[in-house]
Every structure is written in structure tokens, then in C-alpha cells.
Write a protein that holds these residues in place. Structure first.
Motif, PDB file in Angstrom:
ATOM      1  N   ASN A 124       0.831  -1.205   0.000  1.00  0.00           N
ATOM      2  CA  ASN A 124       0.000   0.000   0.000  1.00  0.00           C
ATOM      3  C   ASN A 124       0.867   1.257   0.000  1.00  0.00           C
ATOM      4  OD1 ASN A 124      -1.900   2.089   1.681  1.00  0.00           O
ATOM      5  ND2 ASN A 124      -3.115   0.677   0.422  1.00  0.00           N
ATOM      6  N   CYS A 125       1.944   1.262   0.803  1.00  0.00           N
ATOM      7  CA  CYS A 125       2.863   2.407   0.805  1.00  0.00           C
ATOM      8  C   CYS A 125       3.516   2.589  -0.564  1.00  0.00           C
ATOM      9  CB  CYS A 125       3.951   2.217   1.863  1.00  0.00           C
ATOM     10  SG  CYS A 125       3.412   2.468   3.565  1.00  0.00           S
ATOM     11  N   PHE A 126       3.896   1.480  -1.179  1.00  0.00           N
ATOM     12  CA  PHE A 126       4.580   1.524  -2.470  1.00  0.00           C
ATOM     13  C   PHE A 126       3.712   2.176  -3.536  1.00  0.00           C
ATOM     14  CE2 PHE A 126       5.806  -0.508  -6.531  1.00  0.00           C
ATOM     15  CZ  PHE A 126       7.139  -0.107  -6.590  1.00  0.00           C
ATOM     16  N   HIS A 127       2.397   1.985  -3.440  1.00  0.00           N
ATOM     17  CA  HIS A 127       1.498   2.520  -4.457  1.00  0.00           C
ATOM     18  C   HIS A 127       0.993   3.924  -4.131  1.00  0.00           C
ATOM     19  CE1 HIS A 127       1.308  -1.748  -5.729  1.00  0.00           C
ATOM     20  NE2 HIS A 127       1.083  -1.227  -6.916  1.00  0.00           N
ATOM     21  N   GLU A 128       1.432   4.487  -3.009  1.00  0.00           N
ATOM     22  CA  GLU A 128       1.055   5.864  -2.713  1.00  0.00           C
ATOM     23  C   GLU A 128       1.808   6.814  -3.639  1.00  0.00           C
ATOM     24  OE1 GLU A 128      -1.229   6.985  -0.838  1.00  0.00           O
ATOM     25  OE2 GLU A 128      -1.715   5.305   0.492  1.00  0.00           O
ATOM     26  N   LEU A 188       3.924   9.237  -3.690  1.00  0.00           N
ATOM     27  CA  LEU A 188       4.818   9.973  -2.797  1.00  0.00           C
ATOM     28  C   LEU A 188       5.836  10.833  -3.526  1.00  0.00           C
ATOM     29  CD1 LEU A 188       5.497   7.170  -0.149  1.00  0.00           C
ATOM     30  CD2 LEU A 188       3.870   9.064  -0.016  1.00  0.00           C
ATOM     31  N   GLY A 189       5.933  10.681  -4.823  1.00  0.00           N
ATOM     32  CA  GLY A 189       6.888  11.473  -5.586  1.00  0.00           C
ATOM     33  C   GLY A 189       8.302  11.227  -5.122  1.00  0.00           C
ATOM     34  N   THR A 190       8.995  12.318  -4.760  1.00  0.00           N
ATOM     35  CA  THR A 190      10.396  12.203  -4.326  1.00  0.00           C
ATOM     36  C   THR A 190      10.525  11.917  -2.830  1.00  0.00           C
ATOM     37  OG1 THR A 190      10.500  14.599  -3.988  1.00  0.00           O
ATOM     38  CG2 THR A 190      11.168  13.760  -6.163  1.00  0.00           C
ATOM     39  N   GLN A 227      12.137  15.829   3.527  1.00  0.00           N
ATOM     40  CA  GLN A 227      10.760  15.369   3.519  1.00  0.00           C
ATOM     41  C   GLN A 227      10.716  13.887   3.858  1.00  0.00           C
ATOM     42  OE1 GLN A 227       8.923  16.353  -0.236  1.00  0.00           O
ATOM     43  NE2 GLN A 227       8.744  18.523   0.291  1.00  0.00           N
ATOM     44  N   PHE A 228       9.715  13.530   4.645  1.00  0.00           N
ATOM     45  CA  PHE A 228       9.586  12.133   5.046  1.00  0.00           C
ATOM     46  C   PHE A 228       8.127  11.816   5.313  1.00  0.00           C
ATOM     47  CE2 PHE A 228      10.044  14.586   8.871  1.00  0.00           C
ATOM     48  CZ  PHE A 228       9.219  13.983   9.810  1.00  0.00           C
ATOM     49  N   GLY A 229       7.854  10.526   5.403  1.00  0.00           N
ATOM     50  CA  GLY A 229       6.528  10.059   5.778  1.00  0.00           C
ATOM     51  C   GLY A 229       6.585   9.373   7.131  1.00  0.00           C
TER      52      GLY A 229
END
Length: 457
Positions: free
Chosen positions: A131-135, A137-139, A238-240
Motif C-alpha cells: 500500500n505504501c509503495f502505491h502511494e 509519494l513522488g520524491t 521530507q519524510f513520511g
């Protein structure tokens, strides 16, 4: 109707139902005999359910989609089921799965990532990572996992999907284990494919306890940059922020951290342990703490409150219980055993009321007498034989099916209560002007707390 207005309306309707049935929702099942819980049911319910076989009860715990009713339920039950279909957020995974990407390391060497990981954790980590991989997120390819444990999620996202990972964990032994497992997986992956030696990014595991009650966003970002050995040359960082089953107040605190950190562009949380949330007037709330519930201005202004008992039942595995009702319902005699023991304890040792009995004993495999002896181990109390074989106790045990029915009726409200908790958090994010959503990531039979809250700045 816009999203905020729809969330407010659904929360308000759901909370009115909770208030109407609070006597049932807030009932401790161990007090069933002692406080005559059966009499808490509406008269039409007690008459109806007294004669209904347990095998017919699973239908009460299934209202995700409209189905033909095959039983004659009381009109109020039918009304509730119709309302639940409108108000309860689905617990079913979407039928359409994200497209598989064969070029990622995880797809190429899946078996190595699954090695020595239990089925539940394996399912959760894989689905969360995909799921994270398909977000979009750009850079933003750096993720911080707070409460990372032994690093299963960080390893999968880092080695398997190419994210730069920082795991924060306060337990030193978990951090040590995570680093060892990283080294072992790296060795196996690069042995199978030597070209990965130049491309795999090692996760960083940091032993740290973040003070989420007194959030220091600048200090947090600096701690992460230092751990990842990133230069602080003024370039944007930038981070998540992610969390797989952060417990109790950790989840709302992570949402506040997400809002406070200018560099945090993304958050994804699958939450659990709602009963551990700090709430107004709750004994769980320490002085000076910010409430874990409610979060949204709407719920705060509307004085929406959920008891410990309500939040606890929202954590139950409703799909698994439904299957037990269909097949192994004699195992559910355990509710009656524990309620009968509680009645005896309160008469003999009131100071031990609700002390908690030993779990893991299958009631279907032992007599009540044997269950009594094993369940009170650790309490410093032995149940007198005359109490075990008394006329009152035997009469209570004979009514064990009533206890199961009462418990099932309580459990019927669990998804509604969880929806209030989830929608409060979603509304909180929307009130801050953010894009946010709720997804169902996991198979509820495998992982009952399966909703992910995702938000972007």
C-alpha cells in the motif's frame, strides 16, 4: 454533502445509537449473573433470543452488505442492522488488488522476506508495504516507523521496496534483534543476487522514546536526519510517518506529530488498543496529557464519549467470533465459566473483583471444576468446593447459552463503535484542511484491526 458534513452526520447518528444501547454496550460480561445482565435486554429481545439457537446468531455479526433476512428478528434489531449497513465503515478488503510490480526486490525474493515471520505479521507487513509503495509519494522516499519493534516492516519497505527507512523503538532488545535480522536478510538477498550489494539501502534502527505529549517537531526531524546521516545544509527534508498497530494514545499522538513537522508530508497508521486511549474523566488519563479521544472539534463540542467497555469491545475479532458461533460454539462456554467464577469471587473475596482470570483454558475441554482450579492461579485464592457445586452455580452454568447470546448482542455494536473512533480521527484531519482517507488493508479474519488512516499535506 461534503466529506466533513457527511462524517459529522454519521458520527452523530452512530453516537445516538450508542447512547440508546449504552446499558448493553457497557456491561461487563463477567458480571452477567451477578448483575442479571439478561434483564438489561429490551423485553422483546429477551423473549426472542431465549429461544433462538446459537447457530443462528452469526447473521447478527454480518451487515457489510444487504442480505436477505432468514430469521424473524425483533423490529428494533432489523432497524439496527439497516442503520449499521449505512453507518459502519466496511471491514472487507477491496476486490481489486494493486498491480504487481515484478521489478521490486520483494517480488523477486518474497520467500526470504517471509522467513521466520508468523502468518499474521507476514500478511500485515506485506499488505502495508504494498500500500505504501502505491502511494503517490513522488520524491518523498524516506519513511519513519515509530514503534518499529524488530523491524519487519522497515526491512520489507527498505530492502523490498527501496525506501530509506528509519525505525524508532524504545525497547533495546528489539533494536538489537532488528539489526541482526537486517544483516541476515541482506546476506541472503545479495547471495542470490550480487548486483543488489550496490543498490540495497540499509534500514536504520534507533533506540529512542519520543515524547509525543510534548512534541518537539524540530528536534524530532533533527533526530531522524542524524540517524540517517543526512546533511543539515538547509536543503528540504521530507519524510513520511508510518505505524503498524500503534497502541492507544500513540496513534493520535503520531497524527499530531505529522501536523507539527513541516517536513512530514505523509502519514499512514493502522491503529489498535482503543481501550487504552486517554479520554476525559478517564482513570487512564495522566495529568497534563492531551486526550486520545475525541480528537475532532466536532466530537469535542458534541461531548462524544465512549466508555472503556465500549472501546474495549471495539477491539474484538468479530469475524473470528462469528466463525466460532457457526462451528465451535461450545468453546464459548468460557464466558459463562468466567461469569460464574466472578460471582463466587465477589461473594467470597470482594477485594478480588474483576482481578482477571488466567486465560488460554479451553472450556470445551475441561469440567467447570477443573476450570475453576486453573483459572484462579495467581490470585492467591482457591474456590471452595461447596461454591463450585452449589445449586446457584450449577443453575448459572446451565444458562451458558444465554451468556453467549448476550455477548453476541454486545459484539454486534463493535464495528459501529470502531467507526466512531475512526471517523473522529478522519474528521480531525479534514478539519485541519488535509486530504485524508480510510482504507481496508488486511483480511479481517487474519488481522481484525485492518483499517489504515492515510493523510497528505
Amino acid at each position: 454533502m461534503n466529506v466533513e458534513a457527511e462524517l459529522r452526520e454519521k458520527i452523530a447518528q452512530a453516537y445516538r445509537i450508542v447512547q440508546l444501547y449504552r446499558g448493553l454496550i457497557d456491561a461487563y460480561i463477567v458480571d452477567f449473573y451477578r448483575l442479571s445482565h439478561w434483564n438489561r435486554l429490551p423485553p422483546c429481545w429477551s423473549r426472542c433470543f431465549a429461544d433462538i439457537p446459537i447457530q443462528q446468531l452469526p447473521e447478527l455479526l454480518s451487515f457489510d452488505r444487504r442480505e436477505n433476512e432468514v430469521h424473524v428478528w425483533p423490529l428494533s434489531v432489523l432497524t439496527l442492522r439497516a442503520l449499521f449497513r449505512q453507518l459502519v465503515h466496511t471491514r472487507s478488503q477491496p476486490t481489486e488488488k494493486p498491480a504487481s510490480h515484478s521489478n521490486v526486490v520483494f517480488r523477486q525474493q518474497t520467500a526470504l522476506f517471509q522467513k521466520s515471520v508468523k502468518l499474521k505479521k507476514r500478511h500485515e507487513v506485506e499488505q502495508f508495504a504494498i500500500n505504501c509503495f502505491h502511494e503517490p509519494l513522488g520524491t518523498c522516499r524516506t519513511l519513519v516507523d515509530v514503534g518499529s519493534g524488530q523491524g519487519n516492516l522497515a526491512r520489507t519497505l527498505g530492502y523490498g521496496f527501496g525506501f530509506r527507512m528509519c525505525g524508532l523503538e524504545q525497547e533495546a532488545s528489539f533494536v538489537h534483534a532488528a539489526r541482526q535480522k537486517d544483516a541476515e536478510l541482506w546476506r541472503r538477498l545479495t547471495k542470490n543476487d550480487p548486483t543488489l550489494q550496490q543498490s540495497l539501502i540499509n534500514p536504520v534502527h534507533l533506540q529512542a522514546r519520543v515524547d509525543l505529549q510534548n512534541i518537539d517537531p524540530i528536534g524530532f526531524e533533527q533526530m531522524v536526519r542524524t540517524a540517517l546521516n543526512l546533511e543539515t545544509d538547509g536543503s528540504p527534508f521530507q519524510f513520511g510517518l508510518i505505524g503498524l498497530h500503534p497502541c492507544g494514545d500513540l496513534a493520535p499522538s503520531l497524527l499530531r506529530l505529522f501536523l507539527a513537522c513541516s517536513g512530514c508530508r505523509f502519514v499512514k497508521l493502522v491503529c489498535c488498543c482503543y481501550m487504552k486511549l486517554s479520554v476525559t474523566d478517564s482513570v487512564l488519563k495522566a495529568a497534563g496529557n492531551v486526550d486520545g479521544f475525541p480528537l475532532s472539534n466536532f466530537c469535542r463540542n458534541s461531548d462524544v464519549r465512549l466508555s472503556y467497555e465500549a472501546r474495549e469491545i471495539a477491539c474484538h475479532a468479530i469475524e473470528q467470533y462469528r466463525e466460532k458461533l457457526r462451528a465451535d460454539y461450545h468453546e464459548l462456554k468460557v464466558h459463562a465459566y468466567r461469569a460464574a467464577i466472578e460471582s463466587i469471587i465477589v461473594r467470597s473475596r470482594p477485594d478480588l473483583q474483576r482481578s482477571g482470570l488466567k486465560g488460554g483454558i479451553k472450556a470445551a475441554d475441561v469440567t467447570f471444576e477443573e476450570y475453576c482450579h486453573r483459572a484462579v492461579v495467581g490470585l492467591g485464592f482457591s474456590i471452595p468446593p461447596e461454591e463450585i457445586h452449589s445449586e446457584e452455580t450449577l443453575a448459572n452454568i446451565a444458562r451458558w447459552e444465554d451468556v453467549v447470546k448476550f455477548y453476541t448482542l454486545r459484539l454486534m455494536f463493535a464495528p459501529l463503535i470502531e467507526t466512531i473512533l475512526l471517523y473522529d480521527r478522519l474528521l480531525f484531519l479534514h478539519e485541519k484542511g488535509l486530504k485524508a482517507r480510510i482504507d481496508v488493508l488486511f483480511d479481517p479474519y487474519i488481522s481484525p484491526r485492518n483499517h489504515a488512516i492515510t493523510a497528505y499535506k
